[in-house]
Scaffold this active site. Structure first.
Site, short mmCIF file in Angstrom:
data_model
loop_
_atom_site.label_atom_id
_atom_site.label_comp_id
_atom_site.label_asym_id
_atom_site.label_seq_id
_atom_site.Cartn_x
_atom_site.Cartn_y
_atom_site.Cartn_z
N LYS A 165 8.71 -0.21 12.01
CA LYS A 165 8.62 0.12 13.42
C LYS A 165 7.66 -0.84 14.11
CE LYS A 165 4.95 1.26 13.73
NZ LYS A 165 3.72 0.50 13.39
N ARG A 184 7.17 -16.82 1.56
CA ARG A 184 7.39 -18.25 1.84
C ARG A 184 6.70 -19.12 0.81
NH1 ARG A 184 9.99 -18.57 6.57
NH2 ARG A 184 9.73 -16.88 8.10
N HIS A 221 11.56 -9.10 13.43
CA HIS A 221 12.46 -8.02 13.03
C HIS A 221 13.91 -8.34 13.36
CE1 HIS A 221 9.09 -4.72 12.99
NE2 HIS A 221 8.88 -5.70 12.14
N ARG A 231 0.81 -1.22 0.00
CA ARG A 231 0.00 0.00 0.00
C ARG A 231 0.84 1.27 0.00
NH1 ARG A 231 -2.21 -1.15 4.38
NH2 ARG A 231 -1.07 0.22 5.81
#
Length: 337
Positions: free
Chosen positions: A106, A46, A88, A26
């Site tokens: 974030k 994957r 992350h 997006r």
């Protein structure tokens, strides 16, 4: 200056995307594609079928059926990681060890210790790591910070920030998995916290947070309200939610005026300065913050310019966000320093 990779000189940073998350599709990928110093050359999932379909839909030349395959591609210089929060750290480390520069969504990690480990590995591997708070790359924030420092609204008395939306019927959403770093504080509360740190140019001293934890949504915080203390009696009051009417606003209150951002993190990039009955609206050009973010990162990689936000800032940021969540879970004031 062009970036030298072996014998090759690069004029653009070549990106691979780890995953087919909606935020990438997006916003972040179109931003990279719109930027001047970057190009998206590959995406991995994957599932090869999912990666191929995604690549065709958003105009990416190459697709891989595993993240490892993408990281092994020598034609990729940097990766964007939009994976769930608990992934992350491992994938940043794997990307760094593969010699890729990294833009990670974030919050950068689940806690400061994870962030420190990620930074250490990136330094060892001589790659750059940045956290994807796109709004911080808008010119208006530097302009507002300059106005504050010049005393345009007097002494800062407080900041109020909110970021809320309602996604409560999507029970399969990854944001509702506590062990994965789910919840509203990590998802959107981190924005007003980061904004206060940015504008005040300092780190908080303590935080107290009250939250609504929903057992319908994996026990994550679906709504949180907090008070984050800074020096000189200044505080950030904030609220965030994934089960409330949508807002993303920021108000900086000074002794002589206010600065109001009606669309603080998403949307129109104007802001207002209010002094008594006088309201001045500053119309900023609505540049794509995702493109600005990509170009700032590319400038650091290609030209050697320091990252816009330091590693110390990155680690301190997740420390503050984690403290806000800890306060809500423990129902106590958390002292940061």
């Amino acid at each position: 200056m062009k970036y030298s990779k072996g014998v090759e000189l690069l004029e653009k940073l070549r990106w691979g995307i780890l995953g087919t998350a909606s935020i990438g599709k997006r916003s972040v990928i179109p931003g990279i594609q719109e930027s001047t110093s970057n190009e998206v050359v590959a995406v991995a999932s994957r599932s090869m079928e999912k990666a191929s379909d995604f690549a065709k839909e958003v105009g990416i030349p190459h697709a891989y059926g595993s993240y490892e395959e993408l990281l092994a591609d020598p034609e990729i210089d940097a990766v964007y990681i939009p994976l769930p929060n608990h992934l992350h750290k491992p994938w940043t480390i794997k990307a760094a060890q593969a010699g890729k520069h990294i833009l990670c969504e974030k919050p950068i990690a689940l806690n400061a210790d994870e962030a420190k480990e990620m930074v250490t590995v990136c330094k060892e591997e001589n790659v750059l790591l940045a956290e994807a708070y796109m709004y911080r790359h808008q010119p208006r924030y530097e302009e507002i910070k300059s106005r504050i420092q010049a005393g345009e609204i007097g002494d800062i008395r407080g900041i109020h920030g909110v970021f809320t939306f309602n996604n409560a019927t999507d029970f399969e959403n990854i944001r509702y998995t506590k062990e994965w770093g789910g919840g509203s504080i990590y998802d959107v509360g981190c924005y007003p916290i980061s904004a206060a740190r940015l504008l005040l140019d300092e780190e908080p001293l303590a935080v107290t947070t009250q939250a609504f934890f929903s057992q319908k949504h994996g026990g994550v915080d679906m709504m949180a309200s907090g008070l984050m203390e800074f020096s000189n009696g200044v505080a950030l009051t904030f609220d965030c939610s994934m089960w409330a009417s949508g807002r993303n606003e920021l108000e900086i209150l000074g002794s002589d005026g206010r600065i109001i951002l009606k669309n603080a993190f998403l949307g129109d990039q104007t802001y207002q300065i209010v002094k008594g009955d006088k309201i001045e609206t500053i119309q900023q050009e609505n540049k794509n913050p995702y493109a600005l973010q990509a170009d700032d990162f590319a400038t650091s990689v290609l030209n050697g310019k320091p990252l816009k936000f330091s590693y110390e800032n990155l680690i301190a940021g997740i420390k503050s966000v984690k403290a806000a969540l800890d306060s809500a879970e423990k129902n106590e004031r958390i002292i940061l320093s």
